[in-house]
Design a protein around this motif. Structure first.
Motif, PDB file in Angstrom:
ATOM      1  N   ASN A   8       0.880  -1.185  -0.043  1.00 15.03           N
ATOM      2  CA  ASN A   8      -0.066   0.144   0.068  1.00 15.03           C
ATOM      3  C   ASN A   8       0.824   1.189  -0.065  1.00 15.03           C
ATOM      4  OD1 ASN A   8      -2.415  -1.333   0.052  1.00 15.03           O
ATOM      5  ND2 ASN A   8      -2.692  -1.252   2.338  1.00 15.03           N
ATOM      6  N   SER A 143      -5.342   5.665  -7.454  1.00 17.00           N
ATOM      7  CA  SER A 143      -5.630   4.271  -6.603  1.00 17.00           C
ATOM      8  C   SER A 143      -5.101   4.769  -5.249  1.00 17.00           C
ATOM      9  CB  SER A 143      -4.964   3.244  -7.001  1.00 17.00           C
ATOM     10  OG  SER A 143      -5.161   2.249  -6.354  1.00 17.00           O
ATOM     11  N   ASN A 144      -5.904   4.174  -4.291  1.00 11.52           N
ATOM     12  CA  ASN A 144      -5.491   4.184  -2.824  1.00 11.52           C
ATOM     13  C   ASN A 144      -4.291   3.236  -2.445  1.00 11.52           C
ATOM     14  OD1 ASN A 144      -7.105   6.507  -2.013  1.00 11.52           O
ATOM     15  ND2 ASN A 144      -8.848   5.366  -1.708  1.00 11.52           N
ATOM     16  N   ASN A 145      -4.320   1.968  -3.274  1.00  8.25           N
ATOM     17  CA  ASN A 145      -3.749   0.912  -2.975  1.00  8.25           C
ATOM     18  C   ASN A 145      -2.396   0.801  -3.452  1.00  8.25           C
ATOM     19  OD1 ASN A 145      -5.871  -0.215  -1.786  1.00  8.25           O
ATOM     20  ND2 ASN A 145      -6.764  -1.022  -3.449  1.00  8.25           N
ATOM     21  N   ALA A 146      -1.991   1.679  -4.470  1.00  8.63           N
ATOM     22  CA  ALA A 146      -0.625   1.388  -5.140  1.00  8.63           C
ATOM     23  C   ALA A 146      -0.444   2.562  -5.818  1.00  8.63           C
ATOM     24  CB  ALA A 146      -0.340   0.084  -5.760  1.00  8.63           C
ATOM     25  N   LYS A 172      -1.744  -9.358 -10.160  1.00 10.08           N
ATOM     26  CA  LYS A 172      -2.464  -8.117  -9.699  1.00 10.08           C
ATOM     27  C   LYS A 172      -2.641  -7.337 -10.960  1.00 10.08           C
ATOM     28  CE  LYS A 172      -1.839  -7.865  -4.989  1.00 10.08           C
ATOM     29  NZ  LYS A 172      -3.366  -7.910  -4.577  1.00 10.08           N
ATOM     30  N   PRO A 194       0.295  -1.646 -11.404  1.00  9.05           N
ATOM     31  CA  PRO A 194       0.463  -1.219 -10.155  1.00  9.05           C
ATOM     32  C   PRO A 194       2.114  -1.565  -9.625  1.00  9.05           C
ATOM     33  CG  PRO A 194      -0.536  -3.274 -10.336  1.00  9.05           C
ATOM     34  CD  PRO A 194      -0.184  -2.791 -11.574  1.00  9.05           C
TER      35      PRO A 194
END
Length: 534
Positions: A8, A143-146, A172, A194
């Protein structure tokens, strides 16, 4: 391999140049990043920009994209450009607005070309007036994840090689892009990648970064290729001593090196050959067979890319066939020649029939067949390999350009770019003829009337003229046999000659597949060994 982890990070973006209006999506795969309430309304972003045709300077690139020089980072084949991505009112997708001053003679297509064809023109009805500022919408995403990279697929790319460049998780990436078949991406597709390490740590793009050189596995004894520091490559080659050069290919030099006490072969390539480098890296990380050369590791530095292979002590087969005495070699005995042919056939059978996707080598020739200390053969040089989503017996597809070596190219490949596993079978048939005759695929044959004039003689035509003789084909064939081959099993030699003829059939559908070739050669080898023991 693509990294197996996913971290993250602060919200980030993906990017690629597009002139908004998404009506051109049907022409290639692209899934724009939609605005979502759960995502930040803006985030840092970057463009991975391939330099089109002629190399631009960093200053020129910054000016083109209307950003400060500090926002541009050079890569091995282009630039990474920092932008700010946002979700503007009445927009369904994340975008970056870029101002562009129209130049005299500009068309929407030429503007697209300036940006390396990242630009998809969908407003061609709008008149372009010189000196007027137009706003181009650049598609991006948060994106909040990557952190994410929006990437335009280049010729020769695979999901594996793309992920390797960005240290991304392959699974992914496939899920994020909704790829039903990750092996079916095509040139100009748009992918979101990502990146677990964050934007500023994409060191696999900048191969000269110190962090890249230090990110290595401690031991060579691994099933996966090892990232090696540049200074080890320099030491292994005595700072690239010319006395250690053992070969030269289309993409660079090959050195004999001593790496951690082990003899290795080190191929040096210019960093402008990144596609060939990544293509070969991709293939050799996936395929492992006793009759394929093994990749030990890879490295970069000093404006070069390096692939490190196991060392084949007896060098290339070509050195033992074509004037071997001039190279200090003894002629190859008959049974050894058959063993070499069988080894190479098994290596080709493996990539044609026992991998998925299937691979076509496209450059089978004696200089790409290496011999170990026991004269067992290993196929090398996978820079031109083409993957096939179809079975080896399917019709294949037309290549965009002809690659390989003249004299070994199948007629249908030269004629219309038709690529199948049977293209390799044809090339292998030529190699069989070279094992029989000791002659290269093409040689200059002086005209009896005028020795100053010469033309290329094909070993295929040379052999076929003997094999097609209806009177006594073996007597004619015997005249073609390598004079250095003074002892051989007549029946076995004749069978191998007939096999070579079948492999170079003008009709690719009539050529045997490599599993059949390997089976016939195994029978020829058994007969030859029985003859040898008499």
């Amino acid at each position: 391999m693509c990294s197996p982890y996913f971290v993250n990070m602060n919200p980030f973006v993906s990017f690629v140049i597009w002139i908004s209006l998404l009506s051109s999506f049907h022409s290639f795969h692209a899934s724009p990043m939609q605005c979502k309430v759960s995502l930040n309304e803006s985030c840092p972003a970057s463009l991975y920009y391939y330099v089109p045709n002629t190399m631009r300077s960093l200053d020129e690139t910054a000016s083109l994209f209307n950003v400060d020089n500090d926002a541009v980072k050079r890569t091995i084949d282009g630039f990474l450009i920092m932008i700010n991505c946002s979700c503007l009112a009445e927009h369904r997708f994340f975008t970056w607005h870029m101002d562009y001053k129209v130049q005299k003679g500009d068309t929407w297509n030429s503007i697209s070309s300036k940006f390396g064809f990242f630009v998809v023109v969908a407003m061609s009805e709008k008149v372009l007036i010189p000196s007027v500022i137009v706003t181009l919408d650049v598609l991006c995403g948060c994106s909040n994840n990557a952190d994410m990279v929006t990437y335009k697929v280049q010729n020769g790319d695979t999901v594996f090689t793309i992920c390797s460049r960005f240290k991304a998780n392959e699974t992914k990436t496939v899920l994020l892009n909704g790829l039903d078949n990750p092996d079916s991406i095509h040139e100009r597709d748009i992918l979101f990648i990502p990146t677990p390490a964050g934007f500023n740590n994409l060191t696999s793009i900048d191969y000269h970064n110190q962090e890249f050189e230090e990110s290595m596995v401690s031991s060579i004894g691994s099933d996966k290729a090892t990232v090696l520091p540049y200074n080890e490559i320099r030491e292994a080659t005595s700072n690239f001593s010319r006395s250690l050069i053992i070969g030269q290919g289309s993409y660079g030099l090959v050195y004999l090196g001593k790496l951690r006490g082990t003899d290795v072969a080190i191929k040096q390539m210019k960093d402008t050959n990144s596609k060939e480098f990544l293509s070969e890296l991709n293939i050799l990380c996936k395929v492992h067979h006793i009759n394929l050369i093994e990749l030990i590791g890879y490295a970069a530095g000093g404006e070069s890319l390096f692939l490190v292979y196991e060392f084949a002590q007896n060098g290339a087969l070509s050195n033992h066939l074509h004037n071997p005495a001039l190279r200090g070699h003894k002629p190859l005995p008959w049974t050894t020649r058959v063993q070499i042919a069988l080894d190479a056939a098994k290596g080709l059978e493996y990539i044609h029939e026992h991998t998925k996707p299937y691979y076509v080598h496209r450059d089978i020739k004696p200089s790409n067949i290496l011999l170990d200390s026991n004269f067992h053969a290993k196929i090398a040089d996978f820079g031109l390999v083409k993957l096939s989503e179809q079975s080896p017996d399917a019709g294949g597809a037309a290549a965009s350009r002809i690659v390989g070596t003249f004299g070994y190219l199948a007629p249908e490949y030269v004629r219309d770019g038709h690529v199948t596993a049977k293209s390799d079978v044809y090339s292998f048939g030529v190699v069989l003829m070279e094992l029989l005759t000791g002659q290269p695929a093409l040689s200059k044959d002086a005209s009896p009337e005028n020795e100053k004039l010469s033309e290329h003689r094909s070993v295929v035509q040379y052999m076929l003229s003997a094999l097609n003789d209806s009177q006594d084909s073996f007597d004619e064939l015997a005249k073609c046999i390598d004079p250095n081959l003074t002892s051989y099993d007549k029946d076995s030699l004749y069978e191998m000659a007939l096999l070579s003829k079948d492999c170079v059939d003008d009709n690719w559908k009539r050529r045997p597949d490599m599993s059949r070739v390997a089976l016939r050669l195994s029978h020829i080898l058994s007969s030859s060994r029985e003859w040898e023991e008499l």
